[in-house]
Design a protein around this motif. Sequence first.
Motif, PDB file in Angstrom:
ATOM      1  N   LYS A   8       0.813  -1.081   0.091  1.00 29.52           N
ATOM      2  CA  LYS A   8      -0.021  -0.189   0.050  1.00 29.52           C
ATOM      3  C   LYS A   8       0.855   1.282   0.039  1.00 29.52           C
ATOM      4  N   SER A  40      -3.365   5.413  -2.245  1.00 32.50           N
ATOM      5  CA  SER A  40      -3.886   6.482  -1.879  1.00 32.50           C
ATOM      6  C   SER A  40      -4.276   7.362  -3.081  1.00 32.50           C
ATOM      7  N   GLY A 208      -7.605   8.403   6.048  1.00 27.57           N
ATOM      8  CA  GLY A 208      -6.517   7.410   6.314  1.00 27.57           C
ATOM      9  C   GLY A 208      -6.942   5.965   5.828  1.00 27.57           C
TER      10      GLY A 208
HETATM   11 MG    MG Z   1      -2.751   8.730   4.168  1.00 26.43          MG
END
Ligand code: MG
Length: 469
Positions: A8, A40, A208
């Motif tokens: 990630k 992200s 997040g």
């Molecule tokens: Mg983040």
Amino acid sequence: MLKPTIMKFGGTSVEDADAFRNVARIVMAAARSQPVVVVSAIGGFTNALLLSVEKAIDGDARNATKSLDSYFERHITIAKELLGNGSRAAVESDVSEAKREIRQLHKIVAAHPVTSPPLQDEIVAYGELLSSRLLAAVLREEGLAGRYVDARRCIKTDENYGCATPLAETLAATQSELAQIIERNEVPILGGFIGSTGAGATTTLGRGGSDYSAAIVGAALGAREIQIWTDVSGVLTADPRVVAEAQTIPVLSYQEAAELAYFGAKVLHPKTIQPAIDESIPVRVCNSRSPHERGTLIVAESEAAPQTVKAIAHKGGITTVQVTSARMLGAYGFLRGLFEVFDRHRTAVDVVTTSEVSVSLSLDNVNALPEIISDLQELGTVEVERRRTIVSVIGEGLRNTPGIAARVFSAIGDINVSMISVGASSVNLTFMVDEAHTGEVITRLHRACFGGEASAKLVETQVNEEVLA
Ligand code: MG
Ligand code: ASP
């Protein structure tokens, strides 16, 4: 079939063309460990998307969309730098399509100017939708068999827009979306943070949330390891802004990582790694700017070097409230009344210590403090102290090794401490000091626990004692 490795990459790992190039290098180097990539939105885009929704609520749809221009541009610049003509055109059309759709959504919001969580999620999700498409194109350009996957087909959630909870069917959906891709030795690339409801509406998992996505996907696939690539060297022994010699912690238990998060360290939110914990999958925090470092490995307790103190966490800006009343002596119902005050004013209490006739509580959020104080005064005498810091010494060693507390406190014997408590899990020793002493306290404790100038190394001494025992 080889167990996959989830990789990630957070927003700062994909902020510009260099960062994308770097991510490509990291994934290529791991190509043989069957990577599954979760990414992200590019750095800052999620904040900008959320702000754009507010602008639209204020009625200015045109400006709302315009405020995102520099982010759309960034995707295009990255595509220009890293992609050949064909795939570049595809990314450009993804971006203009996204822009057009966001524009429509902004218009709807502006026409019905109330916060609409479903519309907000629809808009915010473009951050991850675009970054994942772009990263898939970049990886293919580098020769990797990358395959873009719409994460909304994998992560199935309830309708709690903005902070949706994944449902049980996520397991089967993720497996069926990804298994064949993995079997063909291709690399799935999906956006973090986003999911969809049974009816197909887009949802997000909370700020997040990409870490959470990575853990969910990892759990569904029985991953070998879940890697969280960020811009720091794993989890550190203390805040490096306070302690220059803070070092990377090589191994943490899940419990220790959770305690660190509670006490202010910027590590993974405990909720985000729950799916990994449930399946006992190791989570590694790695630095994308320094990919050869091993980072921090987070594993089950039994494998996590339980004889040591791992970190000194702290959180400043804390207010403590002490209520003293002789009525507490031998009475019941008092604590209930006391906690009801905080309940009524929707204020979370972090640390609580009690003695016969007094209770001390620590608060982070003091918005309702005046009302809280006036209600508490009906129960007893109230004293408030501001500008306090919570210090927490964390490690399974606290549970397993006698004498650590004495050594911790002797290192700061001349500094006033209050509200000493040991966490229910016994892996943290927590207390309050005056905010003005924060630097001094953390630095000295760090030296006592991890060495540095002229001080006994707590960790080593411990081990020696055990050998002698
Ligand atoms: Mg983040
Ligand atoms: N892009 C989302 C956020 O900034 C999710 C994430 O990065 O984890 O909150």
